[in-house]
Design a protein around this motif. Structure first.
Motif, PDB file in Angstrom:
ATOM      1  N   UNK A 130      21.678   1.188   6.719  1.00 49.93           N
ATOM      2  CA  UNK A 130      19.914   1.694   6.707  1.00 49.93           C
ATOM      3  C   UNK A 130      19.472   1.915   8.090  1.00 49.93           C
ATOM      4  N   UNK A 131      19.789   1.347   9.122  1.00 52.75           N
ATOM      5  CA  UNK A 131      19.120   1.603  10.471  1.00 52.75           C
ATOM      6  C   UNK A 131      19.702   3.066  10.763  1.00 52.75           C
ATOM      7  N   UNK A 132      20.763   3.271  10.781  1.00 55.85           N
ATOM      8  CA  UNK A 132      21.397   4.532  10.983  1.00 55.85           C
ATOM      9  C   UNK A 132      20.530   5.723  10.366  1.00 55.85           C
ATOM     10  N   UNK A 133      20.395   5.457   8.898  1.00 56.18           N
ATOM     11  CA  UNK A 133      19.740   6.519   8.463  1.00 56.18           C
ATOM     12  C   UNK A 133      18.239   6.600   8.672  1.00 56.18           C
ATOM     13  N   UNK A 134      17.609   5.550   9.130  1.00 53.99           N
ATOM     14  CA  UNK A 134      16.276   5.439   9.581  1.00 53.99           C
ATOM     15  C   UNK A 134      16.256   6.103  11.210  1.00 53.99           C
ATOM     16  N   UNK A 169      -3.842   1.215  12.282  1.00 56.29           N
ATOM     17  CA  UNK A 169      -3.354   0.732  11.098  1.00 56.29           C
ATOM     18  C   UNK A 169      -2.838   1.454   9.834  1.00 56.29           C
ATOM     19  N   UNK A 170      -3.814   2.350   9.868  1.00 56.23           N
ATOM     20  CA  UNK A 170      -3.169   3.503   8.673  1.00 56.23           C
ATOM     21  C   UNK A 170      -2.065   4.187   8.985  1.00 56.23           C
ATOM     22  N   UNK A 171      -1.940   4.651  10.117  1.00 56.45           N
ATOM     23  CA  UNK A 171      -0.847   5.456  10.544  1.00 56.45           C
ATOM     24  C   UNK A 171       0.321   4.557  10.659  1.00 56.45           C
ATOM     25  N   UNK A 172       0.440   3.213  10.885  1.00 58.41           N
ATOM     26  CA  UNK A 172       1.587   2.268  11.069  1.00 58.41           C
ATOM     27  C   UNK A 172       1.886   2.141   9.551  1.00 58.41           C
ATOM     28  N   UNK A 173       1.117   1.898   8.681  1.00 58.06           N
ATOM     29  CA  UNK A 173       1.376   1.615   7.385  1.00 58.06           C
ATOM     30  C   UNK A 173       2.090   2.835   6.771  1.00 58.06           C
ATOM     31  N   UNK A 174       1.386   3.996   6.922  1.00 55.63           N
ATOM     32  CA  UNK A 174       2.084   5.232   6.265  1.00 55.63           C
ATOM     33  C   UNK A 174       3.902   5.348   6.778  1.00 55.63           C
ATOM     34  N   UNK A 175       3.869   5.143   8.156  1.00 58.20           N
ATOM     35  CA  UNK A 175       5.125   5.332   8.700  1.00 58.20           C
ATOM     36  C   UNK A 175       6.177   4.286   8.057  1.00 58.20           C
ATOM     37  N   UNK A 176       5.535   2.784   7.848  1.00 61.07           N
ATOM     38  CA  UNK A 176       6.318   1.852   7.488  1.00 61.07           C
ATOM     39  C   UNK A 176       6.906   2.132   5.849  1.00 61.07           C
ATOM     40  N   UNK A 178       7.219   5.156   4.694  1.00 66.98           N
ATOM     41  CA  UNK A 178       8.103   6.515   4.772  1.00 66.98           C
ATOM     42  C   UNK A 178       9.398   5.994   5.310  1.00 66.98           C
ATOM     43  N   UNK A 179       9.559   5.154   6.385  1.00 63.97           N
ATOM     44  CA  UNK A 179      10.700   4.422   6.999  1.00 63.97           C
ATOM     45  C   UNK A 179      11.569   3.605   5.826  1.00 63.97           C
ATOM     46  N   UNK A 180      10.754   2.986   4.928  1.00 68.10           N
ATOM     47  CA  UNK A 180      11.369   2.008   3.824  1.00 68.10           C
ATOM     48  C   UNK A 180      12.088   2.757   2.839  1.00 68.10           C
ATOM     49  N   UNK A 182      13.215   5.826   3.298  1.00 64.95           N
ATOM     50  CA  UNK A 182      14.525   6.434   4.038  1.00 64.95           C
ATOM     51  C   UNK A 182      15.502   5.330   4.217  1.00 64.95           C
ATOM     52  N   UNK A 183      15.414   4.039   4.729  1.00 68.46           N
ATOM     53  CA  UNK A 183      16.190   3.324   4.866  1.00 68.46           C
ATOM     54  C   UNK A 183      16.915   2.795   3.636  1.00 68.46           C
ATOM     55  N   UNK A 184      16.117   2.737   2.657  1.00 73.00           N
ATOM     56  CA  UNK A 184      16.613   1.957   1.433  1.00 73.00           C
ATOM     57  C   UNK A 184      16.419   0.340   1.409  1.00 73.00           C
ATOM     58  N   UNK A 185      15.689  -0.081   2.247  1.00 74.05           N
ATOM     59  CA  UNK A 185      15.713  -1.439   2.399  1.00 74.05           C
ATOM     60  C   UNK A 185      14.213  -1.964   2.947  1.00 74.05           C
ATOM     61  N   UNK A 186      13.762  -3.012   2.642  1.00 75.99           N
ATOM     62  CA  UNK A 186      12.427  -3.552   3.031  1.00 75.99           C
ATOM     63  C   UNK A 186      12.473  -3.300   4.767  1.00 75.99           C
ATOM     64  N   UNK A 187      11.237  -2.894   5.090  1.00 74.04           N
ATOM     65  CA  UNK A 187      11.014  -2.488   6.327  1.00 74.04           C
ATOM     66  C   UNK A 187       9.585  -3.200   6.878  1.00 74.04           C
ATOM     67  N   UNK A 188       9.651  -3.862   8.080  1.00 76.31           N
ATOM     68  CA  UNK A 188       8.572  -4.491   8.490  1.00 76.31           C
ATOM     69  C   UNK A 188       8.279  -3.676  10.051  1.00 76.31           C
ATOM     70  N   UNK A 189       7.181  -3.443  10.234  1.00 74.26           N
ATOM     71  CA  UNK A 189       6.657  -2.500  11.399  1.00 74.26           C
ATOM     72  C   UNK A 189       6.394  -3.566  12.532  1.00 74.26           C
ATOM     73  N   UNK A 190       6.862  -3.451  13.900  1.00 74.80           N
ATOM     74  CA  UNK A 190       6.258  -4.333  14.667  1.00 74.80           C
ATOM     75  C   UNK A 190       5.998  -3.130  15.885  1.00 74.80           C
ATOM     76  N   UNK A 191       4.652  -3.208  16.357  1.00 74.65           N
ATOM     77  CA  UNK A 191       4.008  -2.402  17.599  1.00 74.65           C
ATOM     78  C   UNK A 191       4.416  -2.964  18.786  1.00 74.65           C
TER      79      UNK A 191
END
Length: 424
Positions: A130-134, A169-176, A178-180, A182-191
């Protein structure tokens, strides 16, 4: 990487003058997020032997139990291993029901050591893929938010993705979101607000048989990388490991810190950021690691450790690294299974830091050995690849950049690349 070179979004500790890529905070999703607590006694290499017996159980017994646990990493379902020296506990995380081999670990440990088994939703292999895909999807993605690293969440139920840039905030949420996808697993963003930087920058005048932890330098003696563990390939070739970003091609001439010929690059594997050197001399490698400060001599108690065997790293485990420019540093592994961009590839490995936030690596240490000392011998854990979070260096062999986080490629993965074993 080479001295004075710059690699965007790569974590490489090779040359001395570096360029930004990633600076990463403490190990989110493994032990605790944020700056580590101070414990100077345990972190100072000079006090390492005393600290190793800070618990009622000898630390080497806990490390041996962790080694037995990480040896199961290729078994389907394996998620990870964590060590708690304070309670003498080794925790094995496993997807689904653990096989009998895991239950048998408890029967092989010393008195006072406990093995706990924790069931997880995902395996280490699931999160690796998942991390490689991301990371692969984001390396060239145009965005104000830069994905720096991805690592398993503490419960192995998804990924913690460390992102640099403006914390919109909104940009990070959208990125999260999108990444989820791509990865196919739950993703938590940490700035985060610093970068992992590549470094590559001696034991300055080693000679055959060559040790791990010696200087790799230009013809004029300017250090830029460090020699790693000796290995024997599946073809029976004796070689020295170092980081692939230290040299650009097979056939490159490699010199030691005195400018003398050390050997020639024969193999490269950018996917694990490793290369192999064919050393000169009738007895090419010493099968030993140089420890202690960068200017240590033979009378220093940590100057030389024989290499015993290879083991995978475990979260919470004590680990030392030896760089030609900054010397030996001992730290705690904060995360395993962490992914980052190294050049045009996605590398996977582990991250370590000291409890007091002090220096653990510097420019010119790339390629150096990472190991745990058990009963006076160095058990190979990995190869120094990069660092993050700049710190003032203190004494070093040459002027360089230093960092409070070190990133390593597991030695097991490097050996697997060439069907190799640790050499002597």
């Amino acid at each position: 990487m080479r001295r004075n070179s710059m690699v965007q979004r790569a974590i490489v500790v090779g040359t001395m003058a570096l360029t930004a890529a990633l600076t990463v905070p403490a190990a989110a999703g493994t032990t605790a997020v944020g700056q580590p607590e101070t414990n100077k006694t345990e972190q100072d290499p000079a006090n390492f032997r005393t600290a190793a017996r800070a618990t009622t159980v000898d630390r080497s017994a806990i490390d041996r139990a962790a080694g037995n646990a990480t040896a199961l990493a290729e078994v389907p379902g394996y998620a990870g291993v964590a060590v708690d020296y304070g309670t003498a506990t080794v925790t094995v995380s496993w997807k689904g029901t653990a096989p009998p081999a895991v239950d048998a670990l408890a029967e092989r440990v010393a008195d006072g050591v406990t093995v706990d088994v924790r069931r997880t939703a995902l395996s280490g292999s699931d999160l690796h893929d998942a991390s490689a895909r991301l990371l692969d999807s984001q390396r060239t993605a145009p965005t104000d938010l830069t994905v720096l690293t991805a690592l398993p969440a503490e419960d192995y139920a998804g990924l913690v993705v460390e992102v640099g840039g403006i914390a919109a905030g909104a940009g990070a949420e959208r990125l999260g979101q999108r990444l989820e996808r791509v990865a196919g697993v739950p993703v938590r963003i940490q700035m985060i607000h610093h970068h992992v930087e590549s470094t590559a920058g001696g034991r300055r005048d080693d000679a055959p048989p060559w040790h791990a932890g010696g200087a790799i330098a230009t013809k004029d003696g300017t250090d830029y990388c460090t020699t790693g563990f000796p290995i024997v390939t599946g073809a029976g070739e004796h070689r020295i490991v170092t980081a692939a970003h230290c040299n650009k091609r097979v056939g490159a001439l490699v010199r030691d810190g005195a400018g003398q010929r050390l050997g020639t690059v024969t193999h490269r594997a950018p996917e694990v950021d490793a290369q192999l050197i064919d050393p000169v001399g009738e007895h090419g490698t010493a099968g030993a690691v140089l420890g202690g400060p960068w200017d240590a001599t033979w009378d220093h108690e940590r100057y030389r450790f024989p290499v015993a065997a290879v083991q995978r790293p475990a979260v919470g485990q004590r680990i030392c690294s030896s760089g030609a420019v900054t010397g030996e540093h001992c730290a705690t592994i904060r995360a395993t299974g962490i992914a980052w961009s190294c050049g045009e590839q996605t590398c996977h490995g582990f991250r370590a830091s000291r409890d007091d936030g002090g220096v653990v690596v510097g420019g010119g240490d790339s390629g150096g050995p990472m190991y745990t000392v058990i009963d006076g011998k160095a058990y190979a854990r990995g190869m120094v690849d990069g660092g993050s979070n700049r710190r003032s260096c203190g004494s070093t062999s040459v002027s360089t950049q230093c960092f409070s986080y070190v990133y390593g490629i597991p030695m097991v993965d490097i050996l697997n690349q060439w069907d190799a074993r640790i050499g002597s």
